[in-house]
Design a protein around this motif. Structure first.
Motif, mmCIF file in Angstrom:
data_model
loop_
_atom_site.group_PDB
_atom_site.id
_atom_site.type_symbol
_atom_site.label_atom_id
_atom_site.label_comp_id
_atom_site.label_asym_id
_atom_site.label_seq_id
_atom_site.Cartn_x
_atom_site.Cartn_y
_atom_site.Cartn_z
ATOM 1 N N SER A 216 0.835 -1.202 0.000
ATOM 2 C CA SER A 216 0.000 0.000 0.000
ATOM 3 C C SER A 216 0.868 1.250 0.000
ATOM 4 O O SER A 216 1.979 1.254 0.547
ATOM 5 N N PHE A 217 0.341 2.310 -0.624
ATOM 6 C CA PHE A 217 0.987 3.613 -0.560
ATOM 7 C C PHE A 217 0.515 4.322 0.714
ATOM 8 O O PHE A 217 -0.671 4.319 1.039
ATOM 9 N N LEU A 218 1.452 4.937 1.405
ATOM 10 C CA LEU A 218 1.151 5.617 2.657
ATOM 11 C C LEU A 218 0.918 7.099 2.404
ATOM 12 O O LEU A 218 1.634 7.732 1.624
ATOM 13 N N LYS A 219 -0.090 7.648 3.064
ATOM 14 C CA LYS A 219 -0.477 9.030 2.824
ATOM 15 C C LYS A 219 0.320 10.011 3.676
ATOM 16 O O LYS A 219 0.803 11.028 3.189
ATOM 17 N N LYS A 220 0.434 9.698 4.976
ATOM 18 C CA LYS A 220 1.070 10.635 5.909
ATOM 19 C C LYS A 220 1.954 9.898 6.902
ATOM 20 O O LYS A 220 1.748 8.712 7.177
ATOM 21 N N ALA B 182 -9.203 -2.233 9.873
ATOM 22 C CA ALA B 182 -10.295 -1.349 9.446
ATOM 23 C C ALA B 182 -10.261 -0.010 10.178
ATOM 24 O O ALA B 182 -10.743 0.999 9.659
ATOM 25 N N GLY B 183 -9.688 0.014 11.377
ATOM 26 C CA GLY B 183 -9.644 1.237 12.165
ATOM 27 C C GLY B 183 -8.391 2.064 11.938
ATOM 28 O O GLY B 183 -8.182 3.069 12.626
ATOM 29 N N ILE B 184 -7.574 1.656 10.963
ATOM 30 C CA ILE B 184 -6.311 2.343 10.696
ATOM 31 C C ILE B 184 -6.303 2.862 9.263
ATOM 32 O O ILE B 184 -6.629 2.141 8.328
ATOM 33 N N GLU B 185 -5.927 4.110 9.101
ATOM 34 C CA GLU B 185 -5.797 4.688 7.766
ATOM 35 C C GLU B 185 -4.472 4.235 7.142
ATOM 36 O O GLU B 185 -3.618 3.638 7.802
ATOM 37 N N GLY C 230 5.846 1.429 15.918
ATOM 38 C CA GLY C 230 5.411 1.874 14.606
ATOM 39 C C GLY C 230 4.353 0.952 14.027
ATOM 40 O O GLY C 230 4.397 -0.264 14.232
ATOM 41 N N ILE C 231 3.406 1.527 13.302
ATOM 42 C CA ILE C 231 2.299 0.776 12.700
ATOM 43 C C ILE C 231 2.169 1.191 11.238
ATOM 44 O O ILE C 231 2.047 2.380 10.930
ATOM 45 N N ILE C 232 2.169 0.202 10.340
ATOM 46 C CA ILE C 232 2.050 0.456 8.910
ATOM 47 C C ILE C 232 1.036 -0.521 8.330
ATOM 48 O O ILE C 232 1.189 -1.735 8.467
ATOM 49 N N LYS C 233 0.004 -0.010 7.699
ATOM 50 C CA LYS C 233 -1.037 -0.845 7.107
ATOM 51 C C LYS C 233 -0.585 -1.317 5.723
ATOM 52 O O LYS C 233 -0.291 -0.504 4.841
ATOM 53 N N LEU C 234 -0.531 -2.636 5.535
ATOM 54 C CA LEU C 234 -0.107 -3.206 4.260
ATOM 55 C C LEU C 234 -1.270 -3.498 3.327
ATOM 56 O O LEU C 234 -1.124 -3.457 2.107
ATOM 57 N N SER C 235 -2.427 -3.820 3.910
ATOM 58 C CA SER C 235 -3.607 -4.138 3.108
ATOM 59 C C SER C 235 -4.843 -3.968 3.966
ATOM 60 O O SER C 235 -4.757 -3.527 5.119
ATOM 61 N N SER D 80 -1.579 -2.275 22.670
ATOM 62 C CA SER D 80 -1.762 -3.497 23.462
ATOM 63 C C SER D 80 -2.582 -4.530 22.712
ATOM 64 O O SER D 80 -2.288 -5.728 22.752
ATOM 65 N N SER D 81 -3.604 -4.059 21.989
ATOM 66 C CA SER D 81 -4.449 -4.973 21.222
ATOM 67 C C SER D 81 -3.651 -5.651 20.111
ATOM 68 O O SER D 81 -3.779 -6.867 19.896
ATOM 69 N N ILE D 82 -2.821 -4.886 19.419
ATOM 70 C CA ILE D 82 -2.001 -5.452 18.353
ATOM 71 C C ILE D 82 -1.023 -6.470 18.902
ATOM 72 O O ILE D 82 -0.862 -7.575 18.356
#
Length: 358
Positions: free
Chosen positions: A67-71, A179-182, A198-203, A244-246
């Motif tokens: 995925s491309f990251l916005k910010k 779903a809760g992460i942009e 750090g958190i990065i959404k891949l899909s 903590s959830s992750i």
């Protein structure tokens, strides 16, 4: 051109093989590990790296795997937003996905797994198998990682030091959390410094997460999956609830604990008919986010000069001359980002982006 031996089937070795394949230069890859490597970590690839990568991977295939990251958004450990910066075509992808994409253009008979090779008699052959027989190659491209055994054997006086930072890296598949992460690069910092998440959404259902530790403050003594999970939950107990959830929901079977090292001074990038690329030539600490891009540029430029020059020493010399200044810039930037990581948040420079640009 005679056959090229590529040592290492990581990102740099496979990139090199793809560029050699593109120019119809004969090669063979030797990888000492097993083929199945699912260690949970991934990469950020800036625009420049994408330009090199899409020369050897079809863009539509590449972009559907990440995925491309916005910010880039910086938070305190409790979730207070501290800074925000737009990202220009920074692409996130898992290591496993990128390895699979880079392997698809390479015939299986051109890769040998679970095969260790060493530096041999440079008068005859550049590499030897562990049984003492010669590797069938005239040129050796070494891409066996930041703690390269072959580099150490050729430059025995080199000095490596452990960096004051360890990383725990993992990937979680969870549709609800994703779903809760942009599509942003989110990084949480402890107020007193030396600890980040750090958190990065891949899909739509997959997240890459990593934690960075000042290893003088936070010592990870037991690395079994259960103990590592418990340690993570303890250290990040009072952080934002999403963290903590992750940590709690992640599977730790393929978690990666990264102890980071760097060379005090760079070695030459080549010796006789052996040439180094990627981390084997110039280990970069993770704060730069330039490992993949640097490996791609090394591979592209080295192949370019191998095609253009009939003399391999001249090809290696031009490759080193072109690449070394930029690599040294990334090393300086990485050390500056490391120094800031160790400081309390109120001493950070404003709007620092954890990506090194030349």
């Amino acid at each position: 051109m005679n056959k090229v031996a590529v040592v290492g089937a990581g990102i740099s070795g496979l990139s090199m093989a793809n560029y050699l394949e593109k120019h119809k230069i004969d090669y063979h890859i030797y990888e000492r590990r097993k083929k199945e490597d699912l260690a949970g970590h991934g990469f950020l690839i800036p625009q420049e790296g994408i330009e090199y990568l899409t020369q050897i991977i079809e863009p539509s295939l590449l972009f559907e795997q990440g995925s491309f990251l916005k910010k880039y958004i910086q938070y305190s450990h409790t979730g207070k937003q501290l800074a925000e910066k737009d990202l220009n075509n920074v692409f996130a992808i898992s290591r496993h996905s990128l390895i699979n994409l880079l392997t698809q253009n390479i015939s299986p008979e051109k890769i040998t797994y679970e095969k260790t090779v060493t530096a041999g008699d440079l008068q005859d052959n550049c590499l030897k198998h562990t049984d003492g027989s010669n590797v069938d190659a005239y040129i050796a491209v070494i891409s066996d990682g930041s703690r390269s055994r072959i580099r150490k054997s050729l430059f025995p006086d080199e000095k490596m030091r452990m960096v004051r930072e360890n990383e725990v890296v993992n990937i979680i598949t969870d549709k609800e959390i994703a779903a809760g992460i942009e599509n942003d690069f989110m990084k949480f910092h402890h107020d007193q410094g030396g600890l980040t998440f750090g958190i990065i959404k891949l899909s739509h259902d997959t997240i890459l997460w990593y934690s960075q530790f000042d290893n003088e403050k936070y010592r990870i003594n037991e690395c079994s999956p259960d103990n590592l999970k418990n340690y993570m939950l303890e250290v990040f107990e009072e952080w934002h609830p999403m963290i903590s959830s992750i940590i709690q929901k992640s599977n730790y079977e393929n978690v990666h604990l990264w102890c980071v090292y760097e060379l005090e001074e760079l070695n030459p990038f080549y010796k006789d008919n052996i040439v180094f690329i990627g981390d084997a030539a110039h280990p970069l600490i993770p704060f730069t986010s330039q490992g993949v891009t640097s490996a791609l540029k090394d591979s592209f430029i080295l192949t370019k000069y191998l095609v253009e020059e009939s003399n391999i020493t001249e090809a290696f010399k031009k490759y080193e001359t072109e690449r070394k200044p930029e690599v040294e810039t990334h090393i300086r930037n990485g050390r500056a980002l490391l120094s800031q990581f160790l400081l309390p948040i109120d001493q950070h420079t404003d709007h620092i982006l954890p990506i090194s640009y030349k």
